[in-house]
Design an enzyme around this catalytic site. Structure first.
Site, PDB file in Angstrom:
ATOM      1  N   ARG A 139      -6.196 -11.222 -26.493  1.00  0.00           N
ATOM      2  CA  ARG A 139      -5.423 -10.080 -27.269  1.00  0.00           C
ATOM      3  C   ARG A 139      -4.048  -9.928 -26.631  1.00  0.00           C
ATOM      4  O   ARG A 139      -3.852 -10.099 -25.232  1.00  0.00           O
ATOM      5  CB  ARG A 139      -6.230  -8.601 -26.843  1.00  0.00           C
TER       6      ARG A 139
ATOM      7  N   HIS B 281      -3.156  32.583 -31.175  1.00  0.00           N
ATOM      8  CA  HIS B 281      -3.719  31.378 -31.655  1.00  0.00           C
ATOM      9  C   HIS B 281      -5.307  31.290 -31.230  1.00  0.00           C
ATOM     10  O   HIS B 281      -5.740  30.283 -30.971  1.00  0.00           O
ATOM     11  CB  HIS B 281      -3.151  30.401 -30.991  1.00  0.00           C
TER      12      HIS B 281
ATOM     13  N   ARG C 272      -1.288  24.608 -30.874  1.00  0.00           N
ATOM     14  CA  ARG C 272      -0.769  23.566 -31.741  1.00  0.00           C
ATOM     15  C   ARG C 272      -2.025  23.211 -32.702  1.00  0.00           C
ATOM     16  O   ARG C 272      -1.419  22.252 -33.591  1.00  0.00           O
ATOM     17  CB  ARG C 272      -0.649  22.347 -30.634  1.00  0.00           C
TER      18      ARG C 272
ATOM     19  N   PRO D 137      -6.529  17.777 -22.953  1.00  0.00           N
ATOM     20  CA  PRO D 137      -7.686  17.341 -21.976  1.00  0.00           C
ATOM     21  C   PRO D 137      -7.998  15.691 -22.379  1.00  0.00           C
ATOM     22  O   PRO D 137      -8.024  15.330 -23.604  1.00  0.00           O
ATOM     23  CB  PRO D 137      -8.894  18.187 -22.415  1.00  0.00           C
ATOM     24  N   GLU D 138      -8.230  15.215 -21.542  1.00  0.00           N
ATOM     25  CA  GLU D 138      -9.061  13.771 -21.417  1.00  0.00           C
ATOM     26  C   GLU D 138     -10.412  14.181 -21.023  1.00  0.00           C
ATOM     27  O   GLU D 138     -10.931  15.285 -20.857  1.00  0.00           O
ATOM     28  CB  GLU D 138      -8.175  12.920 -20.572  1.00  0.00           C
TER      29      GLU D 138
END
Length: 274
Positions: free
Chosen positions: A155, A93, A112, A2-3
């Site tokens: 940058r 899990h 994970r 997820p973002e």
DNA sequence: CGGGCGGCCTGGAGGC
DNA sequence: TGCCTCCAGGCCGCCC
């Protein structure tokens, strides 16, 4: 997984399910997440406490039990919260189970194990090591062209790496970085310091619009994201470049390219993005 | 010190 | 069917 839009979707989904419920008991089935889960601290701070608020900072969820404690959670790449009854078959899990009043359960499932769960005191939030260096929320007024311009100044770093840096701005992950750069017409490999102020303003708008739009449709479902009610998000059908290598750009019909930046896939249109 | 990248994990997809 | 390789949305920390 997820973002920011997905985490925000989870937060909004959890509010009606959790607010007002008491955490009666906590069982940690496997403490091996990103950081070892401090089971006793979790129980000491949160068990017997009522959930009063659910907040978000970047991709972190903060499930608050008033002045007693906060459950700080991160979903990593594959983490999810499942809200269910004791009779619901346990998914593989399932690392943590929060037994709630009203015979409900909140389960944390994460194949994970890149996610995290930690109990903290409310006064620790401001100085917590995982939160203290975070940049502004992308949808807040503090994140604007002036701020991003000052960060980009001189940058050499590629602009995509820079906007994915949580110290610069939180919540912009691999999918939305590619999408926002596409809408802003900026090549992902372009050195941040070589962008005009006007283009940086455009990029800020693109980030806000892409994230806002994704939140409004419930996030992106690519592989395994769904909200706590198991509803899929619909943003994937709107993706302009992400995961579209070899397909035509919707704007100019040129073939979408993929490259590797910082060990991550980047997708862009070589004609629209300069 | 900025910033690139390895590593943490498991599972699914695709090639052979 | 099975084995092997590659890939995945995050992020800390090491090292150049």
């Amino acid at each position: 997984m997820p973002e920011l839009p997905e985490v925000e979707t989870v937060r909004r989904g959890l509010i009606p399910l959790l607010l007002g419920r008491t955490i009666e008991r906590i069982v940690i089935r496997d403490s091996r997440l990103r950081y070892p889960v401090a089971k006793r601290r979790l129980q000491a701070l949160l068990s017997g406490r009522k959930i009063t608020a659910i907040k978000r900072r970047g991709k972190y969820l903060l499930i608050s039990c008033g002045s007693h404690g906060i459950l700080l959670a991160h979903l990593g790449m594959t983490g999810r919260f499942q809200f269910c009854t004791p009779r619901t078959a346990q998914a593989s899990h399932t690392h943590a189970i929060f037994y709630l009043s009203g015979r409900k359960e909140l389960r944390f499932v994460d194949p994970r194990r890149f996610g995290m769960l930690e109990a903290i005191h409310p006064e620790e939030v401001a100085k917590h090591s995982l939160l203290v260096d975070l940049g502004p929320e992308p949808l807040s007024p503090q994140f604007d062209g002036t701020l991003l311009s000052s960060v980009c100044h001189n940058r050499k770093r590629p602009i995509k790496n820079l906007i994915m840096d949580a110290k610069v701005v939180v919540g912009v992950g691999n999918i939305y970085a590619s999408e926002a750069l596409h809408w802003a017409g900026i090549h992902p490999h372009r050195a941040a310091g070589r962008l005009s102020h006007a283009r940086i303003e455009t990029l800020v708008d693109a980030i806000k619009n892409v994230l806002g739009r994704a939140i409004s449709v419930g996030g992106t479902t690519l592989r395994d994201f769904s909200d706590p009610n198991e509803e899929a998000g619909y943003f994937a059908i709107e993706l302009a470049v992400y995961d579209r290598e070899g397909q035509p750009c919707h704007t100019c019909a040129r073939v979408i390219k993929r490259s590797i930046q910082g060990n991550r896939s980047t997708f862009y249109c070589p004609a629209c993005q300069r």
